[in-house]
Design an enzyme around this catalytic site. Structure first.
Site, short mmCIF file in Angstrom:
data_model
loop_
_atom_site.label_atom_id
_atom_site.label_comp_id
_atom_site.label_asym_id
_atom_site.label_seq_id
_atom_site.Cartn_x
_atom_site.Cartn_y
_atom_site.Cartn_z
N CYS A 116 42.90 40.40 47.52
CA CYS A 116 44.13 39.64 47.68
C CYS A 116 44.54 39.61 49.18
O CYS A 116 43.86 38.98 49.97
CB CYS A 116 45.23 40.22 46.79
SG CYS A 116 46.63 39.11 46.61
N HIS A 172 42.81 40.22 41.33
CA HIS A 172 42.87 41.69 41.30
C HIS A 172 41.87 42.24 40.28
O HIS A 172 42.18 42.34 39.10
CB HIS A 172 44.29 42.14 40.94
CG HIS A 172 45.25 41.93 42.06
ND1 HIS A 172 45.44 42.86 43.06
CD2 HIS A 172 46.04 40.88 42.37
CE1 HIS A 172 46.32 42.40 43.92
NE2 HIS A 172 46.70 41.20 43.53
N GLU A 190 41.03 45.14 39.78
CA GLU A 190 41.40 46.49 39.32
C GLU A 190 42.31 46.49 38.10
O GLU A 190 42.48 47.52 37.47
CB GLU A 190 42.06 47.27 40.48
CG GLU A 190 43.43 46.75 40.95
CD GLU A 190 43.36 45.61 41.97
OE1 GLU A 190 42.31 44.94 42.05
OE2 GLU A 190 44.36 45.39 42.67
#
Ligand code: XMP
Length: 509
Positions: free
Chosen positions: A79, A166, A168
């Site tokens: 990001c 993202h 994660e």
């Protein structure tokens, strides 16, 4: 040498999640604030730049020393991290026409190791107001989405990558595969960070650091202090002096049972019965914060007295875990570093002059549990719900007496045992009972009663910051209510707390 991935934090709410995903892949990683970026050392296999609440277009946005790493070890920007890598090397980042938050779908544009086992058109999670509108000449686009042309890129001839989404977060379907591609295929990490390897290296380090020194540690019955003690015990054996204080505010039989488990684990532990001291100190006090203070202060006194009985102790062992020591980057003002300190053992006085040893300071909570299981600590300790330091003292509304504690222990025992018997205990993050300073009329047999009410509380949560009440089965609640009213003298009414946090809190005080 412990192979390591460095994560530079720019203040994203998801930075810790990156670390947790990598640890789940058995890869060791460390989070550092971007403005305290460590030097590159041989154990660093790769670097990740996190997201950020800042826009790269802001004049005062973070400007990391990227040359320390870029082109030297594999680098992945997430990001903000990706936008920084684009903008600073000849690309362009603009405010998006449409801000992209939440779900998006990836389409593959170019081949890349980063895309291995990531499925075309799968869901990813976006959270950004800026978009990369132009990339430098030597950059190649890997992924796009409906709204974003450059959702992922790599730099030709260099192990540098960026992703706008993202990977994660849980909602990025194949995000973990992408992170695995980065750390395993690109950074060549061996995935050797396991509970067993952690135990082996930590025990060795502790032996070296502590030598023949004596260590004192306060046990609470909770997971962290128990695992910290067991690790220290493995390293230095009887030179570890554990102190377990009965403050009279523990659950029914908890002191005796937990003490027996500790002894079963071979810990050198002393149980200290200080119940009457706590009851005496708390007499007549009904203000929640004052009760907390009294309980904390008496704990410190007792602990201090006990620790002075250990001659020549040099160290204080603590169960501090990683989320307590990660320096946080402020999301609003300039990057500021604040370190939270650990207060579970009541904030010990400085004059104890002991050096602190914290064997769990690199572990997340779930890793503490994995290490604990590997060490053979019983599930009755590893799997237990969190329990507040002041214990039942903040679950008896109003003043505390030994009689009230005893009544609450009985009710709490019925509730907790019920949850276990019905297989519900592990579905609940925390459960307990509150003794209310409310009396109401009831009828038992032909007799009118005028007794106290209790509130049952069971919540789901991940960290206690937010919580929701658990929809326990009606049959279960009916059974427990019956058992309590019939079994515990002094209670004639049972209620169930259906408040979420916020706006309520988990505890009532
Ligand atoms: P609240 O009531 O603030 O609770 O929603 C969040 C979590 O913190 C625990 N808690 C405490 N733990 N000392 C502690 O060690 C305290 O004074 C204390 N007060 C609340 C609570 O049990 C829940 O897990």
């Amino acid at each position: 040498m412990q192979e390591t991935i460095l994560i530079l934090d720019f203040g994203s709410q998801y930075t810790q999640l990156i670390a947790r995903r990598l640890r789940e892949l058995n890869v060791y990683c460390e989070i550092h604030p971007w403005n305290k970026a460590p030097e590159l050392t041989p154990e660093v296999k790769g670097v990740i730049f996190s997201g950020s609440p800042f826009s790269v277009r802001d004049e005062n946005s973070p400007k990391p020393e990227v040359d320390k790493y870029k082109g030297k070890v594999p680098l992945l920007g997430v990001c903000f991290g990706a936008q920084f890598l684009a903008q600073n090397f000849g690309g362009e980042v603009m405010a998006s026409n449409t801000r992209e938050y939440g779900r998006a779908h990836l389409s593959f544009v170019g081949e890349s190791v980063l895309a291995k086992d990531v499925v075309n058109n799968s869901q990813v999670w976006m959270s950004h107001g800026d978009t990369i509108t132009r990339i430098p000449d030597n950059y190649r686009v890997i992924f796009s989405t409906e709204d974003v042309e450059v959702a992922g890129f790599e730099i030709e001839g260099e192990n540098t990558f960026g992703v706008q989404f993202h990977p994660e977060v849980y909602h990025s379907e194949y995000g973990k595969n992408l992170l695995k591609n980065f750390v395993v295929d690109i950074c060549k990490c061996e995935q050797s960070w396991t509970p067993a390897s952690f135990i082996e290296s930590t025990v060795e380090e502790l032996r070296e650091k502590l030598g023949d020194d004596k260590v004192i540690l306060g046990l609470s019955g909770g997971v962290d202090s128990s695992v910290a003690a067991t690790l220290l015990n493995k390293a230095i054996g009887q030179n570890l002096y554990c102190i377990f204080v009965d403050n009279g505010l523990l659950r029914k039989n908890e002191f005796e049972e937990v003490l027996a488990s500790y002894k079963g684990l071979g810990l050198n532990v002393k149980g200290v019965d200080a119940k009457s001291r706590f009851y005496e100190g708390l007499k007549g006090e009904s203000d929640p914060e004052k009760k907390r203070k009294i309980i904390g202060n008496i704990f410190v006194e007792v602990f201090d007295e006990e620790s002075h009985l250990v001659e020549n102790a040099k160290w204080l062992g603590q169960g501090t875990i990683y989320p307590d020591v990660i320096e946080s980057v402020s999301a609003t003002g300039g990057p500021s570093a604040t370190i939270k300190s650990h207060h579970n053992v009541g904030g010990l006085p400085d004059y104890m002059k002991l050096k602190v040893v914290e064997p769990l300071r690199l572990l997340f909570k779930d890793e503490v549990r994995r290490v604990g299981r590997e060490l053979g600590i019983p599930d009755t300790i590893i799997g237990r719900h969190p329990f507040p330091g002041p214990g039942l003292g903040i679950r008896i509304l109003g003043d505390i007496t030994a009689e009230k504690v005893q009544i609450l222990q009985e009710v709490d025992h019925i509730f907790i045992k019920g949850l276990k018997d019905w297989g519900l205990y592990d579905d609940v993050w925390q459960a307990g009972v509150i003794l209310l300073p409310v009396q109401s009329v009831g009828v038992m047999g032909d007799e009118r009663t005028y007794e106290n009410a209790v509130a049952l509380r069971a919540v789901s949560s991940t960290d206690g910051m937010t919580a929701d009440w658990v929809h326990l089965p009606y049959d279960f609640l009916a059974k427990i209510s019956n058992q309590i009213i019939n079994g515990v003298k002094g209670i004639n009414r049972v209620t169930y707390d259906i408040s979420s946090k916020p706006p309520a809190t988990i505890e009532w005080e």
